[in-house]
Design a protein around this motif. Structure first.
Motif, mmCIF file in Angstrom:
data_model
loop_
_atom_site.group_PDB
_atom_site.id
_atom_site.type_symbol
_atom_site.label_atom_id
_atom_site.label_comp_id
_atom_site.label_asym_id
_atom_site.label_seq_id
_atom_site.Cartn_x
_atom_site.Cartn_y
_atom_site.Cartn_z
ATOM 1 N N LYS A 158 1.005 -0.866 -0.024
ATOM 2 C CA LYS A 158 -0.027 0.433 -0.018
ATOM 3 C C LYS A 158 0.818 0.908 -0.401
ATOM 4 O O LYS A 158 1.700 1.276 0.833
ATOM 5 C CB LYS A 158 -1.202 0.161 0.851
ATOM 6 N N PRO A 159 0.408 2.063 -0.848
ATOM 7 C CA PRO A 159 1.989 3.333 -0.885
ATOM 8 C C PRO A 159 2.006 4.290 0.422
ATOM 9 O O PRO A 159 0.903 4.748 0.440
ATOM 10 C CB PRO A 159 1.015 4.174 -2.354
ATOM 11 N N VAL A 160 2.914 4.064 0.902
ATOM 12 C CA VAL A 160 2.799 5.295 2.014
ATOM 13 C C VAL A 160 2.760 6.797 1.724
ATOM 14 O O VAL A 160 3.664 6.878 0.700
ATOM 15 C CB VAL A 160 4.489 4.723 2.522
ATOM 16 N N PRO A 161 1.868 7.249 2.340
ATOM 17 C CA PRO A 161 1.888 8.291 1.519
ATOM 18 C C PRO A 161 2.604 8.975 2.881
ATOM 19 O O PRO A 161 3.348 8.783 3.301
ATOM 20 C CB PRO A 161 0.406 9.315 3.213
ATOM 21 N N ASP A 162 3.093 10.671 2.115
ATOM 22 C CA ASP A 162 4.121 11.448 1.631
ATOM 23 C C ASP A 162 3.945 12.699 3.223
ATOM 24 O O ASP A 162 3.299 13.708 3.290
ATOM 25 C CB ASP A 162 4.188 12.493 1.029
ATOM 26 N N ALA A 163 4.423 11.907 4.625
ATOM 27 C CA ALA A 163 4.341 12.503 5.011
ATOM 28 C C ALA A 163 4.393 14.233 5.799
ATOM 29 O O ALA A 163 3.977 15.140 5.817
ATOM 30 C CB ALA A 163 4.692 11.892 6.648
ATOM 31 N N ARG A 184 3.817 16.580 4.017
ATOM 32 C CA ARG A 184 2.770 17.420 3.073
ATOM 33 C C ARG A 184 1.597 16.904 3.635
ATOM 34 O O ARG A 184 0.629 17.606 3.768
ATOM 35 C CB ARG A 184 2.268 16.226 1.375
ATOM 36 N N ARG A 185 1.720 15.855 4.864
ATOM 37 C CA ARG A 185 0.980 16.358 5.633
ATOM 38 C C ARG A 185 -0.370 17.779 6.085
ATOM 39 O O ARG A 185 0.715 18.225 6.545
ATOM 40 C CB ARG A 185 0.603 15.699 6.901
ATOM 41 N N GLN A 196 -11.188 9.972 3.719
ATOM 42 C CA GLN A 196 -10.014 9.741 2.875
ATOM 43 C C GLN A 196 -8.284 10.503 4.246
ATOM 44 O O GLN A 196 -8.252 9.187 4.048
ATOM 45 C CB GLN A 196 -10.105 10.159 1.568
ATOM 46 N N THR A 197 -8.792 11.053 4.118
ATOM 47 C CA THR A 197 -7.649 11.778 4.641
ATOM 48 C C THR A 197 -7.430 10.841 6.681
ATOM 49 O O THR A 197 -7.125 11.261 6.761
ATOM 50 C CB THR A 197 -8.222 13.643 5.445
ATOM 51 N N ARG A 219 -6.141 7.881 5.767
ATOM 52 C CA ARG A 219 -4.845 7.811 4.577
ATOM 53 C C ARG A 219 -3.571 7.728 6.422
ATOM 54 O O ARG A 219 -2.691 7.168 6.008
ATOM 55 C CB ARG A 219 -4.765 8.912 4.257
ATOM 56 N N TRP A 220 -4.072 8.252 7.134
ATOM 57 C CA TRP A 220 -3.241 8.913 8.481
ATOM 58 C C TRP A 220 -3.598 7.550 9.874
ATOM 59 O O TRP A 220 -2.578 7.637 10.368
ATOM 60 C CB TRP A 220 -3.240 9.443 9.311
#
Lengths: 204, 204, 204, 204
Positions: free
Chosen positions: C4-9, C11-12, C50-51, C54-55
């Motif tokens: 699962k693509p890790v979100p870019d923290a 840019r959080r 989703q936000t 996402r985290w």
DNA sequence: CCTTAAGCGAGACGGTACGTCGTGTCTTGGC
DNA sequence: GCCAAGACACGACGTACCGTCTCGCTTAAGG
């Protein structure tokens, strides 16, 4: 292979079925097909989403059934459904008469939105397209084919002509003009189509 | 009222435009139009979503442009773009020839998916429908109209016939069969259409 | 194995993070944990679902982080975080003092709802339980263990006693009374616990 | 105000009750409490959902009853239910013996899943928590209190000690370690708890 | 013995929330 | 200032369960 449990149709709620039909048709007419959602239909019909998904597989399916049902109901309440085209012996006159009625129908806004949406969906979704054709188009075409055969027996149409193709000469242009908005839909237009189709373009 | 700032077309990346076209056509061919998404096109084209939204307003728009572009490129590489139908003097033969080529084209799978999708979208979305007709259909119809007028001058078609309507007699049936899958698309079929259209259904 | 693509923290959105924390704590306090939903938190925080997904991986996760964060913020604004228990030389007095403060905290309604909910979730969900213990309980226990060791050096506690077990004698009863509501939580109660624990039940 | 009609308990199906108990316990053991659903219990028990809702108000209720029932059955088949703790005159030895048995029980997986789930649910749901305490905990605590009083009469425990609080010194730490997984549960551990509780932490 | 009213298995129903996907906008950093 | 990348608010998807509500069908009691 996981079989999906088939719901018990005998327990189905007729009230919900009707409410869903009505909601689907109303929404398509009001906000258009793409902005009609299963969720919206359910809310409008006062029904749970699952009740829709239990009996239909998509909003297109719902709308198709609703539309066919509407057609049947309209036919029933408009007196007898004519199971045949008029046959006065004058083929051109008969066809012009029926096509003029079709022109009127095509201008009816209650008819337009769902019909167009279903036609569009049918282009892209073969299964739905087939159902659309079988449920709506085919019965109509059959009537025209029968009338043409009768005209053949009366000698008003060449005996070697294939009625299933012949009818396309005047029906397809009308359908395409309506669907693709390539030109106006008038009595004059359909009259002309009948004349051209019956007597051809080449000089006699 | 804040005008949306018009992007500066002179700085536009041609490479991205092409990549987006190709991705859109590829995806529609591979997974079908409904499952083609703007996000998918962007990812496949190696492009940011914003680059798509900057220059187009919807996936339908992208696909339409890509498809028209494809048509032009195909025409260019297939030698001269014929800006007129053949005119040997034999109208029936000329029409049959061209329609047979069209039959071949309609069976080309690279053509089928996007064309069908665009046609479907056009039914429901008038703006796109108009662009589709103007960009794709109209130029073709013009060629047929011209050929028919030439035939009228040669006396092969009755002078009182309206060519814009006349051409629908054989083109619309073909279009409808293809779009709605109401019957097979064969040389025999288009030949028959030409014969019926030219000489009519009534006995001579 | 689909990663699962890790979100870019980097840019959080910090604003969203805080809003979600606050919404989660508020909802748990107002309607209770079971009727707090991810959807509700998102709506209250003015944030897309989703936000959240996402985290965080669940509403329990959100609440845990929010609660730990709340603790840190409360500590920071309540002046220095005491990184040690008071050590006046009188072990009994020191423990009673600290436990009375704990009694007050356990009666604070802002603390009660989320703490109880997290404890409950932790019983059933080992991963969350471990995080709960490590993030909240363990640091506290460490302070008590240190104070006990200091008392051992001063000769106020038998040298062969294990401080990690010893502290449970007065902390676990308090925790259990609070969690399971098996009895009232008062100063007298905690004072008694300290006395019993230090001097035992058997006569001297 | 329409009273909800109380079902006639005399016509209740004992077979269904047992099947529901068994299904509930089995599912909690197999898939965990959160993924155990009323629907799942009904399906597994071969029972209609309504039969569950007729007699219980929630899945927690079902599980609590099932668990208490299981305890009673287990007690009955394991010979006599001990309605008192052993009393050999040696308090420490008696307590260590009983606690070692408890350690064994806490490691029994059939016991673990439902007990933990019920404890968790009880934290958040006061009504269920109270029933859990009253039905399961309280009877046990009473036995310990009685044993401690007997020890007081024998002079082995200080007369001013409150047995209801005293018992928490060794029972709560054990309970918490088990529930919150804060440490290993061994004979050595419970032995130590008894020693510390009886003789205190301060040197004699 | 035969009604009759309850409990029962089954499962459709109106709902709520889930966790995911795609939209169209916005922001960041690189070129 | 366009671009790749992708986080964001939003809205709909199709699924899972909830707790309620009929359906027929046993299955006792009571007339």
């Amino acid at each position: 292979m996981a079989e999906k449990p088939v719901p018990d149709a005998s327990r189905r709620s007729e009230a919900s079925r009707r409410a869903i039909h009505d909601a689907a048709l109303a929404l398509v007419a009001e906000v258009g097909y793409p902005r009609t959602t299963v969720e919206g239909i359910a809310a409008r019909a006062g029904v749970g989403k699952q009740t829709i998904y239990r009996w239909w597989s998509s909003k297109a399916d719902v709308l198709l059934e609703a539309f066919l049902d509407l057609g049947e109901r309209a036919a029933r309440e408009a007196g007898q459904r004519p199971d045949a085209l008029p046959d006065t012996g004058d083929l051109a006159a008969d066809l012009k008469l029926v096509l003029r009625a079709t022109v009127d129908e095509l201008h009816d806004p209650r008819f337009e939105a769902p019909a167009r949406a279903l036609a569009a969906e049918g282009l892209v979704n073969p299964r739905l397209g087939a159902e659309f054709v079988a449920g709506l188009l085919e019965p109509q075409l059959g009537l025209y084919a029968r009338r043409l055969r009768s005209a053949q027996e009366a000698g008003a149409v060449r005996p070697d002509v294939d009625p299933r193709i012949a009818l396309e000469l005047f029906l397809s242009p009308l359908a395409q003009r309506w669907l693709q908005r390539t030109g106006p839909i008038t009595y004059a237009y359909t009259d002309t189509l009948v004349d051209y189709a019956l007597h051809g373009l080449a000089p006699r």
